[in-house]
Write a protein that holds these residues in place. Sequence first.
Motif, PDB file in Angstrom:
ATOM      1  N   VAL A  28      13.123   4.589  -9.928  1.00  0.00           N
ATOM      2  CA  VAL A  28      12.449   4.734  -8.640  1.00  0.00           C
ATOM      3  C   VAL A  28      11.148   5.483  -8.879  1.00  0.00           C
ATOM      4  O   VAL A  28      11.152   6.593  -9.423  1.00  0.00           O
ATOM      5  N   ASN A  29      10.051   4.896  -8.451  1.00  0.00           N
ATOM      6  CA  ASN A  29       8.743   5.499  -8.699  1.00  0.00           C
ATOM      7  C   ASN A  29       8.127   5.963  -7.377  1.00  0.00           C
ATOM      8  O   ASN A  29       8.787   6.609  -6.581  1.00  0.00           O
ATOM      9  N   ALA A  30       6.858   5.673  -7.138  1.00  0.00           N
ATOM     10  CA  ALA A  30       6.202   6.134  -5.915  1.00  0.00           C
ATOM     11  C   ALA A  30       6.826   5.490  -4.687  1.00  0.00           C
ATOM     12  O   ALA A  30       7.064   4.280  -4.657  1.00  0.00           O
TER      13      ALA A  30
ATOM     14  N   ILE B 196       3.242   0.248  -7.265  1.00  0.00           N
ATOM     15  CA  ILE B 196       2.195  -0.105  -6.295  1.00  0.00           C
ATOM     16  C   ILE B 196       1.404  -1.269  -6.881  1.00  0.00           C
ATOM     17  O   ILE B 196       0.553  -1.081  -7.751  1.00  0.00           O
ATOM     18  N   SER B 197       1.687  -2.463  -6.416  1.00  0.00           N
ATOM     19  CA  SER B 197       1.087  -3.644  -7.035  1.00  0.00           C
ATOM     20  C   SER B 197       0.378  -4.556  -6.046  1.00  0.00           C
ATOM     21  O   SER B 197      -0.256  -5.534  -6.461  1.00  0.00           O
TER      22      SER B 197
ATOM     23  N   ALA C 143      -2.295  -5.219  -2.677  1.00  0.00           N
ATOM     24  CA  ALA C 143      -3.466  -4.667  -1.996  1.00  0.00           C
ATOM     25  C   ALA C 143      -3.078  -4.009  -0.678  1.00  0.00           C
ATOM     26  O   ALA C 143      -3.602  -2.949  -0.334  1.00  0.00           O
ATOM     27  N   LYS C 144      -2.150  -4.618   0.064  1.00  0.00           N
ATOM     28  CA  LYS C 144      -1.752  -4.044   1.351  1.00  0.00           C
ATOM     29  C   LYS C 144      -1.102  -2.676   1.178  1.00  0.00           C
ATOM     30  O   LYS C 144      -1.245  -1.791   2.035  1.00  0.00           O
ATOM     31  N   ASP C 145      -0.397  -2.476   0.044  1.00  0.00           N
ATOM     32  CA  ASP C 145       0.204  -1.167  -0.225  1.00  0.00           C
ATOM     33  C   ASP C 145      -0.874  -0.131  -0.503  1.00  0.00           C
ATOM     34  O   ASP C 145      -0.758   1.031  -0.085  1.00  0.00           O
ATOM     35  N   ALA C 146      -1.927  -0.541  -1.211  1.00  0.00           N
ATOM     36  CA  ALA C 146      -3.024   0.384  -1.488  1.00  0.00           C
ATOM     37  C   ALA C 146      -3.659   0.880  -0.198  1.00  0.00           C
ATOM     38  O   ALA C 146      -3.961   2.073  -0.051  1.00  0.00           O
ATOM     39  N   ILE C 147      -3.845  -0.018   0.765  1.00  0.00           N
ATOM     40  CA  ILE C 147      -4.434   0.382   2.050  1.00  0.00           C
ATOM     41  C   ILE C 147      -3.502   1.339   2.786  1.00  0.00           C
ATOM     42  O   ILE C 147      -3.953   2.311   3.401  1.00  0.00           O
TER      43      ILE C 147
ATOM     44  N   SER D 191      -1.400  -3.781 -12.427  1.00  0.00           N
ATOM     45  CA  SER D 191      -1.353  -5.070 -11.729  1.00  0.00           C
ATOM     46  C   SER D 191      -1.957  -5.004 -10.331  1.00  0.00           C
ATOM     47  O   SER D 191      -2.344  -6.033  -9.772  1.00  0.00           O
ATOM     48  N   LEU D 192      -2.061  -3.801  -9.747  1.00  0.00           N
ATOM     49  CA  LEU D 192      -2.680  -3.653  -8.424  1.00  0.00           C
ATOM     50  C   LEU D 192      -4.082  -4.241  -8.405  1.00  0.00           C
ATOM     51  O   LEU D 192      -4.482  -4.879  -7.428  1.00  0.00           O
TER      52      LEU D 192
END
Length: 328
Positions: A236-238, A269-270, A272-276, A302-303
């Motif tokens: 389990v990561n971020a 976190i891979s 784009a929507k997660d980055a936002i 990969s993000l």
Amino acid sequence: MSTLTSTQTQLPQLHLPRNPGLPLDLDRVARVQANTSAIERRAATLPGRRSVKKDYQAAWLLKAVTCIDLTTLSGDDTEGRVRRLCAKARQPIRADIQDALGVSGIQTGAVCVYHDMIETAVDALQGSGIPVAAVSTGFPAGLSPFHLRVAEIEESVKAGAREIDIVISRRHVLTQNWQALYDEMKAFREACGDAHVKAILATGELGSLRNVARASLICMMAGADFIKTSTGKESVNATLPVSLVMIRAIRDYFDATGYHVGYKPAGGISKAKDAITYLALMKDELGNRWLQPDLFRFGASSLLNDIERQLEHHITGAYSASYRHPMG
């Protein structure tokens, strides 16, 4: 495109007073709690609370690119792979896409490698201003002899790393040995010298959100420049609940001391929507200043592929195949 602006990456903590740390205050640590159900409810609302479209979405995605620590941490890393990664860090978004968006000079926040690849990365990034980050202290488990972990930091700094990602000893958190954790982190910070230090908590292995909150505080008390969720090697990561806990620990520390500490979610976190979503969380909880790469990073590789695909879709209206956006 008026809403898009170029962002030049800067060495972390270049413009802000560096966190000097504080004496260990065990009473303050004991007061730190975490309401898990409330944290999880708040985190569950985050993906749907922010919706940015069109030019604004593209601008947020470009911002995300400048906050990426472009990473390769594989046993089969070669000099060629690292040089390709560094070339991608220099120009993470294809030139034709940047031209269509009316921007230039977009670079990633750093390149993150194992110690053996530091000199290769430093050479490949020469003149770019992009710092090299090295994972250290027996990454990812952090179980090598203590004197070797300190020596590893010193060797990485000597080789040219300007950022050191250290891993804490999880057992100190799990056994509530806060003095040992503080002393360990303080020694790692001193070994880094002028290089700034990111403390990896390996939150997926700490047992509870309360432990995450307390470990975050102690690492900041010991002088951490950044606190980071994961090595990327845990099961389990971020996650958003963990991020909320760590970000609020940073906010409380800033309110109490006036010192800025950065945050780095890593692993898993891979998209784009997660980055936002993560950028929006930083803006909501800490404000615009923490949207700069000197205070916020993604540990990812990969993000970047997905962000580049989304930016091409913004321009053309069509999704391209992922192989058109190679990492390096």
